[in-house]
Design a protein around this motif. Structure first.
Motif, PDB file in Angstrom:
ATOM      1  N   SER A 136      -5.649 -94.378  42.050  1.00 38.74           N
ATOM      2  CA  SER A 136      -4.706 -93.438  42.165  1.00 38.74           C
ATOM      3  C   SER A 136      -3.780 -93.810  41.089  1.00 38.74           C
ATOM      4  O   SER A 136      -3.341 -94.893  40.584  1.00 38.74           O
ATOM      5  N   LYS A 137      -3.028 -92.568  40.168  1.00 42.00           N
ATOM      6  CA  LYS A 137      -2.175 -93.038  39.267  1.00 42.00           C
ATOM      7  C   LYS A 137      -0.900 -93.488  39.738  1.00 42.00           C
ATOM      8  O   LYS A 137      -0.192 -94.296  39.021  1.00 42.00           O
ATOM      9  N   THR A 138      -0.505 -93.403  41.060  1.00 36.52           N
ATOM     10  CA  THR A 138       0.658 -93.968  41.415  1.00 36.52           C
ATOM     11  C   THR A 138       0.511 -95.722  41.678  1.00 36.52           C
ATOM     12  O   THR A 138      -0.767 -95.968  42.051  1.00 36.52           O
TER      13      THR A 138
ATOM     14  N   LEU B 231      -1.642 -93.078  30.827  1.00 36.59           N
ATOM     15  CA  LEU B 231      -1.872 -92.319  31.944  1.00 36.59           C
ATOM     16  C   LEU B 231      -2.705 -91.136  31.763  1.00 36.59           C
ATOM     17  O   LEU B 231      -3.209 -90.279  32.763  1.00 36.59           O
TER      18      LEU B 231
ATOM     19  N   TRP C 213      -6.146 -91.717  31.489  1.00 34.75           N
ATOM     20  CA  TRP C 213      -6.640 -92.330  32.774  1.00 34.75           C
ATOM     21  C   TRP C 213      -7.645 -91.527  33.470  1.00 34.75           C
ATOM     22  O   TRP C 213      -7.221 -90.387  33.808  1.00 34.75           O
TER      23      TRP C 213
END
Length: 89
Positions: free
Chosen positions: A61-63, A43, A46
Motif C-alpha cells: 500500500s502507498k499509505t 511514489l 512505485w
C-alpha cells in the motif's frame, strides 16, 4: 481548566512549552522540499509488491511509506515501510 484556558498545571505547561521550543522544523531535520519531491517521484514509480528499502519485504500500500535516507543522510535508499524507517520494526 484554569484561567489561561489550559488543562495543565503551571509546571506541566512550562515543560510542554520547553519541548515545543526544542523541536526543530522538518526542513532542518532533512525533510524539506527536495526530499518531499523525491518521495513523490518514487511514489509515482512505485508498484504494489515493490521491496522495502530496509527489510526487503513487499510493500502493498502507498499509505505508510517513507523516503529512507542513507546511513550518513547524504542520499536516499528508496521507499520503506514507515515502521522500518522509523525503527519500529
Amino acid at each position: 481548566m484554569d484561567s489561561t484556558g489550559t488543562l495543565r498545571c503551571p509546571e506541566g505547561q512550562a515543560r510542554a512549552t520547553a519541548r515545543r521550543q526544542q523541536r526543530t522544523s522538518s526542513a532542518r531535520r532533512g525533510y524539506g522540499a527536495a526530499p518531499k519531491r523525491k518521495r513523490e517521484e518514487l511514489l509515482a514509480q512505485w508498484k504494489p509488491g515493490d521491496p522495502c528499502a530496509h527489510c526487503g519485504q513487499p510493500m502493498w500500500s502507498k499509505t505508510g511509506l517513507d523516503l529512507a535516507h542513507t546511513q550518513d543522510r547524504t542520499g536516499y535508499r528508496g521507499l520503506a515501510h514507515a515502521e522500518c524507517n522509523r525503527g519500529n520494526r
